[in-house]
Design a protein around this motif. Structure first.
Motif, PDB file in Angstrom:
ATOM      1  N   TYR A 108      -3.019 -10.908 -21.094  1.00  0.00           N
ATOM      2  CA  TYR A 108      -1.702 -10.953 -21.710  1.00  0.00           C
ATOM      3  C   TYR A 108      -0.791  -9.915 -21.045  1.00  0.00           C
ATOM      4  O   TYR A 108      -1.250  -9.039 -20.314  1.00  0.00           O
ATOM      5  N   LYS A 109       0.508 -10.016 -21.376  1.00  0.00           N
ATOM      6  CA  LYS A 109       1.422  -8.977 -20.950  1.00  0.00           C
ATOM      7  C   LYS A 109       2.456  -8.709 -22.038  1.00  0.00           C
ATOM      8  O   LYS A 109       2.755  -9.581 -22.876  1.00  0.00           O
ATOM      9  N   ILE A 110       2.975  -7.466 -22.033  1.00  0.00           N
ATOM     10  CA  ILE A 110       4.063  -7.081 -22.921  1.00  0.00           C
ATOM     11  C   ILE A 110       5.069  -6.267 -22.118  1.00  0.00           C
ATOM     12  O   ILE A 110       4.732  -5.668 -21.091  1.00  0.00           O
ATOM     13  N   ASN A 111       6.301  -6.238 -22.617  1.00  0.00           N
ATOM     14  CA  ASN A 111       7.342  -5.399 -22.036  1.00  0.00           C
ATOM     15  C   ASN A 111       7.345  -4.080 -22.796  1.00  0.00           C
ATOM     16  O   ASN A 111       7.641  -4.042 -23.990  1.00  0.00           O
ATOM     17  N   VAL A 112       7.020  -2.997 -22.110  1.00  0.00           N
ATOM     18  CA  VAL A 112       6.845  -1.715 -22.795  1.00  0.00           C
ATOM     19  C   VAL A 112       8.166  -1.099 -23.220  1.00  0.00           C
ATOM     20  O   VAL A 112       8.168  -0.114 -23.976  1.00  0.00           O
ATOM     21  N   THR A 113       9.287  -1.648 -22.778  1.00  0.00           N
ATOM     22  CA  THR A 113      10.581  -1.109 -23.188  1.00  0.00           C
ATOM     23  C   THR A 113      11.049  -1.705 -24.514  1.00  0.00           C
ATOM     24  O   THR A 113      12.008  -1.217 -25.107  1.00  0.00           O
ATOM     25  N   GLU A 114      10.406  -2.754 -24.968  1.00  0.00           N
ATOM     26  CA  GLU A 114      10.787  -3.386 -26.229  1.00  0.00           C
ATOM     27  C   GLU A 114      10.283  -2.565 -27.415  1.00  0.00           C
ATOM     28  O   GLU A 114       9.162  -2.023 -27.385  1.00  0.00           O
ATOM     29  N   GLU A 115      11.073  -2.489 -28.453  1.00  0.00           N
ATOM     30  CA  GLU A 115      10.674  -1.739 -29.643  1.00  0.00           C
ATOM     31  C   GLU A 115       9.488  -2.393 -30.324  1.00  0.00           C
ATOM     32  O   GLU A 115       8.562  -1.701 -30.796  1.00  0.00           O
ATOM     33  N   LEU A 116       9.490  -3.701 -30.407  1.00  0.00           N
ATOM     34  CA  LEU A 116       8.358  -4.455 -30.948  1.00  0.00           C
ATOM     35  C   LEU A 116       7.918  -5.446 -29.865  1.00  0.00           C
ATOM     36  O   LEU A 116       8.375  -6.590 -29.821  1.00  0.00           O
ATOM     37  N   PRO A 117       7.018  -5.019 -28.981  1.00  0.00           N
ATOM     38  CA  PRO A 117       6.615  -5.862 -27.847  1.00  0.00           C
ATOM     39  C   PRO A 117       6.016  -7.189 -28.306  1.00  0.00           C
ATOM     40  O   PRO A 117       5.233  -7.240 -29.261  1.00  0.00           O
ATOM     41  N   ASN A 118       6.397  -8.251 -27.615  1.00  0.00           N
ATOM     42  CA  ASN A 118       5.906  -9.595 -27.923  1.00  0.00           C
ATOM     43  C   ASN A 118       4.847 -10.004 -26.902  1.00  0.00           C
ATOM     44  O   ASN A 118       5.157 -10.196 -25.728  1.00  0.00           O
ATOM     45  N   PRO A 119       3.571 -10.129 -27.297  1.00  0.00           N
ATOM     46  CA  PRO A 119       2.515 -10.484 -26.346  1.00  0.00           C
ATOM     47  C   PRO A 119       2.705 -11.889 -25.786  1.00  0.00           C
ATOM     48  O   PRO A 119       3.007 -12.836 -26.518  1.00  0.00           O
ATOM     49  N   ILE A 120       2.535 -12.007 -24.484  1.00  0.00           N
ATOM     50  CA  ILE A 120       2.624 -13.295 -23.800  1.00  0.00           C
ATOM     51  C   ILE A 120       1.310 -13.555 -23.081  1.00  0.00           C
ATOM     52  O   ILE A 120       0.859 -12.731 -22.278  1.00  0.00           O
ATOM     53  N   LEU A 121       0.677 -14.688 -23.376  1.00  0.00           N
ATOM     54  CA  LEU A 121      -0.567 -15.051 -22.702  1.00  0.00           C
ATOM     55  C   LEU A 121      -0.245 -15.487 -21.272  1.00  0.00           C
ATOM     56  O   LEU A 121       0.552 -16.391 -21.049  1.00  0.00           O
ATOM     57  N   ILE A 122      -0.905 -14.835 -20.306  1.00  0.00           N
ATOM     58  CA  ILE A 122      -0.687 -15.159 -18.890  1.00  0.00           C
ATOM     59  C   ILE A 122      -1.689 -16.196 -18.411  1.00  0.00           C
ATOM     60  O   ILE A 122      -1.332 -17.195 -17.781  1.00  0.00           O
ATOM     61  N   VAL A 123      -2.956 -15.970 -18.736  1.00  0.00           N
ATOM     62  CA  VAL A 123      -3.993 -16.886 -18.283  1.00  0.00           C
ATOM     63  C   VAL A 123      -5.210 -16.748 -19.197  1.00  0.00           C
ATOM     64  O   VAL A 123      -5.514 -15.648 -19.677  1.00  0.00           O
ATOM     65  N   ASN A 124      -5.862 -17.854 -19.466  1.00  0.00           N
ATOM     66  CA  ASN A 124      -7.120 -17.825 -20.230  1.00  0.00           C
ATOM     67  C   ASN A 124      -8.283 -17.480 -19.316  1.00  0.00           C
ATOM     68  O   ASN A 124      -8.311 -17.863 -18.143  1.00  0.00           O
ATOM     69  N   THR A 125      -9.248 -16.742 -19.857  1.00  0.00           N
ATOM     70  CA  THR A 125     -10.468 -16.422 -19.116  1.00  0.00           C
ATOM     71  C   THR A 125     -11.670 -16.773 -19.968  1.00  0.00           C
ATOM     72  O   THR A 125     -11.624 -16.683 -21.201  1.00  0.00           O
ATOM     73  N   SER A 126     -12.745 -17.141 -19.299  1.00  0.00           N
ATOM     74  CA  SER A 126     -13.988 -17.486 -20.000  1.00  0.00           C
ATOM     75  C   SER A 126     -15.010 -16.360 -19.882  1.00  0.00           C
ATOM     76  O   SER A 126     -16.179 -16.538 -20.211  1.00  0.00           O
ATOM     77  N   PHE A 127     -14.573 -15.193 -19.405  1.00  0.00           N
ATOM     78  CA  PHE A 127     -15.485 -14.063 -19.223  1.00  0.00           C
ATOM     79  C   PHE A 127     -14.751 -12.782 -19.625  1.00  0.00           C
ATOM     80  O   PHE A 127     -13.524 -12.748 -19.723  1.00  0.00           O
ATOM     81  N   GLN A 128     -15.526 -11.758 -19.858  1.00  0.00           N
ATOM     82  CA  GLN A 128     -14.969 -10.475 -20.262  1.00  0.00           C
ATOM     83  C   GLN A 128     -14.387  -9.765 -19.044  1.00  0.00           C
ATOM     84  O   GLN A 128     -15.067  -9.597 -18.031  1.00  0.00           O
ATOM     85  N   VAL A 129     -13.131  -9.338 -19.138  1.00  0.00           N
ATOM     86  CA  VAL A 129     -12.461  -8.648 -18.039  1.00  0.00           C
ATOM     87  C   VAL A 129     -12.515  -7.146 -18.295  1.00  0.00           C
ATOM     88  O   VAL A 129     -11.871  -6.627 -19.207  1.00  0.00           O
ATOM     89  N   ARG A 130     -13.282  -6.463 -17.472  1.00  0.00           N
ATOM     90  CA  ARG A 130     -13.543  -5.031 -17.690  1.00  0.00           C
ATOM     91  C   ARG A 130     -12.518  -4.123 -17.009  1.00  0.00           C
ATOM     92  O   ARG A 130     -12.380  -2.963 -17.352  1.00  0.00           O
ATOM     93  N   SER A 131     -11.786  -4.661 -16.015  1.00  0.00           N
ATOM     94  CA  SER A 131     -10.848  -3.833 -15.267  1.00  0.00           C
ATOM     95  C   SER A 131      -9.724  -4.693 -14.713  1.00  0.00           C
ATOM     96  O   SER A 131      -9.928  -5.884 -14.411  1.00  0.00           O
ATOM     97  N   LEU A 132      -8.533  -4.106 -14.576  1.00  0.00           N
ATOM     98  CA  LEU A 132      -7.385  -4.777 -13.981  1.00  0.00           C
ATOM     99  C   LEU A 132      -6.800  -3.875 -12.897  1.00  0.00           C
ATOM    100  O   LEU A 132      -6.728  -2.650 -13.073  1.00  0.00           O
ATOM    101  N   ALA A 133      -6.375  -4.472 -11.788  1.00  0.00           N
ATOM    102  CA  ALA A 133      -5.741  -3.715 -10.708  1.00  0.00           C
ATOM    103  C   ALA A 133      -4.637  -4.571 -10.103  1.00  0.00           C
ATOM    104  O   ALA A 133      -4.846  -5.761  -9.836  1.00  0.00           O
ATOM    105  N   ILE A 134      -3.486  -3.974  -9.898  1.00  0.00           N
ATOM    106  CA  ILE A 134      -2.327  -4.714  -9.397  1.00  0.00           C
ATOM    107  C   ILE A 134      -1.938  -4.212  -8.013  1.00  0.00           C
ATOM    108  O   ILE A 134      -1.883  -2.998  -7.767  1.00  0.00           O
ATOM    109  N   ARG A 135      -1.674  -5.167  -7.122  1.00  0.00           N
ATOM    110  CA  ARG A 135      -1.087  -4.862  -5.816  1.00  0.00           C
ATOM    111  C   ARG A 135       0.010  -5.874  -5.547  1.00  0.00           C
ATOM    112  O   ARG A 135      -0.245  -7.076  -5.510  1.00  0.00           O
ATOM    113  N   GLU A 136       1.231  -5.327  -5.399  1.00  0.00           N
ATOM    114  CA  GLU A 136       2.408  -6.172  -5.216  1.00  0.00           C
ATOM    115  C   GLU A 136       2.515  -7.150  -6.390  1.00  0.00           C
ATOM    116  O   GLU A 136       2.572  -6.743  -7.538  1.00  0.00           O
TER     117      GLU A 136
END
Length: 365
Positions: A108-136
């Protein structure tokens, strides 16, 4: 004549042993002093994942099901709940004003500048995601159970999961340094891959770690959270055969899950310690002395002053004590005197133009 040679040999042998003993005791004293520099930033029931946006540290509290933030630039900060009621959140990653987080059913993602952030589902996963890393514009994440690394394009609506690496053994944490993706594995190794390369060759960097749940990279070093052993270690990734250096261990750190670096401070999510702690890593540079056989300090030990011999040009200098505090600085030329009479007795390090570091002892007796 032979007796004199034998005596001289015995003398130098004793001196050599004394120097080794002093060095070992010095390293022990410095590391003990460094351990005392660990302090608590905030308490948290089960902190697990960390990331920064400017001076704000965002973190997951898995047991409370919340994502929180804390301003590290102020004294005695308090945590602010950004979003609550989540089902065991595990990992987060920030990209501008957007914070991405993983739950059991997707990312999921949220906008951290919002007073009450609204979660948006980006993609479904069928496994547990232990770490996230972003490049570009790409978000990378491991599938620990099946041994895969995947990615999605976060600028695309309804992105598809693209598998980029398969056949790994329990990949658990990801961290980027430029185009190189570093991967820690639950069995105790760290490897890397050039994501721009078409061959996808995995290069092993180090083994012998114990549950390396989190990593943080700065300059040429990877700092590693070894969960099972309750310790923080580091390796120099510029070396062909790096060695593991333990910098913090139990009871100074308890159950570290993740790490984040802001300026010269290392932040540690201690899940079993129920807190986020911090540690000034700039003091570690004192243990990495760069010797120069042509530059010498005398007298050493000293009382009121030291001279520096062997300088070919004017140098900036700084003097540090054993806990990394700068106690003096200035400019010096060859054979110029530096007054030390106002220093307390103890061990000091003279650093010249961020290159050579020389050790000396101040002793009034």
């Amino acid at each position: 004549m032979s007796k004199n040679i034998k005596k001289r040999s015995t003398y130098f042998s004793i001196i050599h042993k004394m120097k080794n003993t002093i060095y070992i005791l010095l390293c022990f004293f410095i590391k003990t002093s460094l351990s005392s520099q660990v302090s608590t930033l905030v308490s948290s029931s089960f902190p697990q994942s960390l990331d920064f946006h400017e001076n704000e540290l965002y973190y997951v509290d898995r047991f409370l099901g919340s994502i929180n933030k804390v301003d590290v630039s102020i004294n005695n900060p308090t945590s602010i709940n950004l979003i609550t009621g989540l089902d065991y959140p595990q990992s987060i990653a920030l990209n501008g004003v957007y914070l991405f987080y993983a739950l059991s059913d997707g990312i999921y993602k949220i906008n951290v500048t919002e007073e009450l952030p609204n979660p948006i589902l980006i993609v479904n996963t069928s496994f547990q995601v232990r770490s996230l890393a972003i490049r570009e514009n790409e978000l990378y994440f491991p599938d620990t159970t099946n041994g895969n690394i995947s990615k999605i394009d976060i600028n695309t609506n309804n992105p598809s999961i693209e598998n980029i690496i398969s056949g790994l053994t329990s990949p658990i944490a990801l961290e980027f340094k430029g185009k190189e993706l570093y991967i820690s594995h639950n069995h105790g190794t760290i490897s890397k891959i050039d994501i721009n390369s078409e061959t996808s060759n995995i290069i092993d960097i180090i083994s012998g770690l114990d549950s390396p749940y989190g990593m943080a990279i700065t300059n040429n070093y990877i700092y590693i959270a070894e969960f099972s052993q309750s310790r923080i270690s580091k390796i120099n990734i510029n070396l062909n055969n790096p060695t593991i250096e333990v910098i913090l261990e139990y009871p100074n750190v308890i159950g570290p899950e993740d790490l984040a670096i802001n300026r010269s401070t290392l932040y540690i999510a201690e899940s079993f310690g129920a807190k986020i702690s911090k540690f000034d890593i700039s003091t570690l540079n004192l243990l990495e002395q760069t010797s120069n056989k042509y530059i010498q300090i005398y007298p050493n030990p000293t009382k009121d002053f030291i001279f520096v011999k062997g300088l070919s040009q004017i140098k900036n200098f700084s003097i540090y004590n054993t806990i990394g505090q700068k106690v003096m600085s200035g400019v010096i030329s060859n054979m110029e005197m530096i007054e030390t009479k106002n220093l307390s007795n103890g061990v000091y390090f003279l650093k010249l133009d961020n290159e050579t570091i020389l050790k000396f002892v101040k002793n009034d007796f």
